[in-house]
Design an enzyme around this catalytic site. Structure first.
Site, mmCIF file in Angstrom:
data_model
loop_
_atom_site.group_PDB
_atom_site.id
_atom_site.type_symbol
_atom_site.label_atom_id
_atom_site.label_comp_id
_atom_site.label_asym_id
_atom_site.label_seq_id
_atom_site.Cartn_x
_atom_site.Cartn_y
_atom_site.Cartn_z
ATOM 1 C CG HIS A 174 4.348 3.788 10.444
ATOM 2 N ND1 HIS A 174 4.443 2.910 11.494
ATOM 3 C CD2 HIS A 174 3.810 3.077 9.411
ATOM 4 C CE1 HIS A 174 3.990 1.715 11.117
ATOM 5 N NE2 HIS A 174 3.582 1.796 9.863
ATOM 6 C CD GLU A 192 2.150 3.908 5.306
ATOM 7 O OE1 GLU A 192 3.203 3.801 5.940
ATOM 8 O OE2 GLU A 192 1.420 2.934 5.022
ATOM 9 N N GLY A 223 0.800 -1.229 0.000
ATOM 10 C CA GLY A 223 0.000 0.000 0.000
ATOM 11 C C GLY A 223 0.828 1.272 0.000
ATOM 12 C CB ALA A 224 1.644 3.711 1.626
ATOM 13 C CG MET A 225 8.217 2.517 2.866
ATOM 14 S SD MET A 225 8.081 1.241 4.161
ATOM 15 C CE MET A 225 9.253 1.875 5.347
ATOM 16 C CG ASN A 230 10.287 5.526 2.631
ATOM 17 O OD1 ASN A 230 10.729 4.444 2.941
ATOM 18 N ND2 ASN A 230 9.476 5.700 1.591
#
Ligand code: B3K
Ligand code: ZN
Length: 877
Positions: free
Chosen positions: A308, A305, A268-270, A272
């Site tokens: 996070h 995200e 889905g997504a990250m 970073n």
């Protein structure tokens, strides 16, 4: 299988790193044929390591070519280093030094979408969990945290946008006339949070003022043709930032926060640091091209995200066995954000329904593992429903046990105590314990024990004494490598409902109350409620207070009563599901015995009351109308008989549709939205009810309904209504099905994400020559096997296509196995995910089980990637 079998690594073997990297300086010279990466690593021996003379061993990959290596600018000759099993080994090093490595990689040939790769015309990265080692040699483990400075060099005409983590600190021209941009991230981070993007991108700019008054620049980048679809994501981002300040006291830390959309992405997504990278399916949204569900997903993933940044980045994981530390907690946080934004009951029902369907199935299969696994072969296989969804349930239980305030005290202490560190699940629970002065030692068994506990509940009402007792037994079934289980600490929220459908108050532990959380912590316990005025109907496990299966022998009357009268909205849904499950099970038996399926159903009574109740949230009504899915009925089945489940569900829908034709028509017509499209809770609720009613109405066979659904398709001004109508038309094979499916493709052929919906619907369409259709779709010019979204669309559609996938001749399974073999080396992560349906073979009826097993055995003959090897070998063990 491969000659040398991949081996497992164990949590119990964890040791601290022998070396640390304080600073990491990277230079990327990007090019379409080869990319040169130069790293300068400021390395020193770890004073906490027991091995003070060990060699330096850096992780690498078969795709990384070493050009040169130097220590403190002394170029090492061949004999002073070695490359062994993809690792760079340097035997003699000083205690502190600068290691320079020059390596070459070919992002354009990277089909695994891990490390640095090309998507469309851009360069992008995905480093979690172990992708960084495919970029350059490094200590690629999350407890090695470093300050990164990254310089990107590229041809500006093709790559005007060059991004990395942190803040841009320098920009200029190289001697060769290329452009360079240097980024510096002041926060220490593990390599898995590194990111780089270069491309010809458009940007949407905005700002957010944090709680301490700092202005943060917000940027969302996409390819030019998509930039008109990121307003909703930007709005979601700003609301997430505010929510995290208000609910957790967490402020954003850098001056800039960027998100980039890419088309080819394994998940889905990250998250970073400062530069989130998203699968475009989780970022882009516009009313014409995006359904309500997809809007909600964009909002949730953007929030996830972003959250996070604290739960994952500022405080990260010591090792990958602790993955749920960041994922379980962050899923819990995004679930709460969505619940606060929309309706908390609706959100809870959706999340629980997903968990019970998918995670429970995983927990009952060969890949079952605790939320903190004790071992793994390939970490990519452990980004699972258990780590994420069950992990979130475990955090939620801590929240239930400590209460809102206690939980916040615990999370404050956790963030304060561990800011800038790589820590463990134990550290998280310890902070919760210390901040609240409680002992969660028994509760911690949830972290190490796999399997879904089953609670068996019986009761007794003593009219004379006015006492009501509940006896609860708990049992967790054996799972791979865990034959026996210990008693867990399970919070069970309970209320009592009178026959007149009112909350019955009671005394418990000396206090008069309406609702109580029982602490189930033994194999069998009896709880006594006093001053109970009449024989109650128990409303058990309210809000799904623990991820367990619950057995209580409810009568149909009791379920109907709870369905219409439980003061707890969640349990009204639960009761409706139980009632529908009971009826579907009876129909499944009839089908298997070759009997005519009964037309009698109590569910209709329940639906009738529900449709007449004007006080209810339309979204709740829509959820209650939703029959237990094919997947959920499969999870519950002793032996899965897909055809029987499908027949039972179709039959029940037709019976209900016919019995309540007028009611469904009325609900359909009275829930139209006339205002301009908004992804607001109110509008989404109305559309969901309208489209749920439409499905039943069409199922009734009414000509008026058929005309209405075609009209809705042609008239719709938003994708939710258009797609709901099209799905209905295709599902019931109305005479317009072919024409409108084609028209849908024609209309949206230039919108990749809509084409994926078309691929999925076409693949799921039950037709005589189903498999031929699917093969044709995979030859379609708009299909691309390298694109995970497209593959998931077609294979996902196949999975829903009961006749084709579960064909008794095994052709559906063989086709899936062919795709797994094809992708095994090319994209191991995706190949391994595709194995999931086959891992359930032991749960299927014997004729299908044998075919599935045969395909797993065929796959096992191949030279397998670690990813596929782990899943296949565990499934056949
Ligand atoms: N942390 C990433 C998942 C990475 C998966 C790597 N195979 C997205 C998320 O959970 O937020
Ligand atoms: Zn996450």
């Amino acid at each position: 299988m491969a000659e040398q079998k991949p081996s497992a690594i164990y949590l119990k073997d964890y040791t601290v790193p022998n070396f640390l990297i304080d600073k990491t300086e990277l230079t990327f010279d990007l090019d379409e044929t080869q990319t040169i990466v130069t790293s300068r690593l400021h390395v020193r021996r770890n004073p906490d390591s027991l091995e003070q003379t060990s060699p330096l061993v850096l992780d690498g990959g078969e795709d990384v070519k070493l050009i040169g290596v130097a220590i403190d600018d002394y170029a090492l000759p061949q004999e002073e280093f070695a490359i062994k099993d993809d690792k760079l080994v340097i035997t003699a090093t000083p205690n502190e030094f600068v290691l320079t490595c020059e390596t070459m990689i070919e992002p354009q040939n990277n089909t695994k979408l891990e490390g640095l790769y090309r998507s469309s015309s851009m360069f992008c990265t995905q480093c979690e969990a172990e992708g960084f080692r495919h970029i350059t040699y490094y200590l690629d483990r999350p407890d090695v945290m470093s300050i990164f400075t990254t310089t990107i060099i590229a041809d500006e005409s093709r790559y005007p946008v060059m991004l990395s983590n942190g803040n841009e600190i320098e920009r200029g021209k190289t001697d060769e006339g290329k452009t360079f941009v240097t980024w510096h991230d002041p926060f220490k981070k593990p390599a898995y949070l590194f990111a780089l993007v270069a491309g010809n991108l458009e940007v949407l700019n905005d700002t957010f003022t944090t709680m301490s008054g700092r202005d943060v620049k917000l940027q969302i980048f996409t390819e030019k043709h998509n930039i008109d679809k990121v307003d909703f994501a930007m709005d979601s981002l700003k609301r997430s930032m505010k929510w995290d300040e208000e609910v957790y006291g967490r402020e954003y830390d850098l001056d800039i926060f960027m998100i980039v959309a890419v088309d080819d992405f394994n998940m889905g997504a990250m998250e970073n640091k400062g530069l989130n990278i998203f699968n475009s399916s989780c970022l882009l949204a516009s009313p014409e091209t995006t359904t309500d569900d997809a809007y909600l997903r964009v909002e949730a993933v953007v929030a996830h995200e972003y959250f996070h940044n604290w739960s994952g980045n500022r405080v990260t994981c010591r090792d990958w066995f602790q993955l749920s530390l960041k994922e379980g907690f962050t899923v819990f946080r995004d679930q709460c954000f969505s619940a606060d934004t929309h309706s908390d009951v609706v959100k809870r029902v959706e999340d629980v329904s997903f968990l019970k369907t998918t995670q429970f199935a995983e927990d009952a299969g060969p890949m079952a593992h605790p939320i903190r696994p004790a071992s793994f072969i390939e970490i990519s296989n452990f980004y699972t429903l258990t780590i994420y969804e069950k992990g979130a349930e475990v955090v939620r239980m801590i929240h239930t046990l400590l209460g809102e305030e206690g939980f916040r005290k615990g999370s404050d202490l956790y963030f304060e105590r561990h800011d800038g560190q790589a820590v463990t699940c134990d550290d998280f629970v310890q902070a919760m314990e210390d901040a609240n002065g409680v002992d969660l030692s028994q509760f911690k068994r949830w972290y190490s024990q796999a399997g879904t506990p089953r609670l068996t509940v019986s009761d007794h009402y003593d009219e004379q004494a006015q006492t009501y007792s509940l006896t609860i037994r708990q049992e967790t079934p054996p799972t791979p490598n865990q034959p026996t289980k210990l008693a867990l600490h399970i919070p069970v929220k309970v209320g009592l409902v009178s026959n007149a459908n009112e909350a019955l108050s009671f005394s418990f532990a000396g206090q008069t109350q309406d609702e109580v959380v029982l602490h189930v912590n033994d194999v069998e316990q009896t709880f006594v409620f006093e001053h109970v005025a009449s024989k109650p109907v128990p409303s058990l496990l309210r809000g799904f207070s623990a991820p367990v299966k619950l057995d209580y022998d409810y009568s149909t009357e009791q379920l109907l009563q709870l369905m219409s009268g439980d003061p707890d909205g969640f349990n009204r849904w639960s009761a409706s599901q139980q009632l529908a499950v009971n009826e579907l099970n009876a129909l499944i038996k009839q089908y298997q015995n070759g009997q005519t399926l009964t037309e009698q159903t109590h569910l209709v009574e329940g639906f009738k009351a529900l449709l007449a109740d004007k006080t209810l949230d339309p979204a709740m009504v829509a959820l209650i109308l939703g029959l237990p899915s094919q997947a959920y009925m499969s999870e519950l089945a002793e032996k899965i008989d897909p055809q029987a489940i499908k027949a039972a569900r179709e039959h029940l829908r037709v019976v209900a549709g016919k019995a309540l034709q007028a009611e469904f028509k009325h609900v359909y017509e009275s829930n139209t939205v006339s205002e301009a499209y908004q992804a607001s809770a109110e509008q989404i609720a109305k559309r969901s009810l309208k489209n749920a009613a439409l499905m039943y109405w069409v199922a009734s066979g009414s000509d008026e309904a058929k005309a209405a659904v075609v009209h809705q398709y042609r008239d719709a001004d938003n994708m939710t209504d258009q797609y709901a109508a099209l799905s209905c038309i295709v599902h019931f094979e109305l005479s317009e099905a072919d024409e409108l499916l084609n028209a849908f493709f024609e209309q949206w052929q230039h919108e990749a994400l809509v084409v994926n919906k078309w691929l999925m619907l076409s693949a799921a369409r039950e037709q005589e020559n189903g498999l031929e259709q699917i093969k044709a779709l995979m030859q379609h010019p708009n299909f691309d096997i390298k694109n995970p979204n497209k593959l998931r669309a077609v294979i996902g559609g196949l999975g829903q296509n009961v006749d084709t996938f579960h064909n008794l001749d095994g052709s559906g399974y063989a086709f899936l196995a062919d795709q797994i073999i094809l992708l095994n080396k090319r994209n191991p992560q995706i190949a391994s995910r595709l194995c999931t349906p086959l891992t359930r073979w032991q749960r299927m009826v014997p004729a299908l089980a044998e075919k599935m097993k045969g395909e797993l055995e065929r796959i096992a003959q191949e030279d397998l990637s670690k990813d596929v090897y782990e899943v296949v070998s565990k499934s056949l063990a």
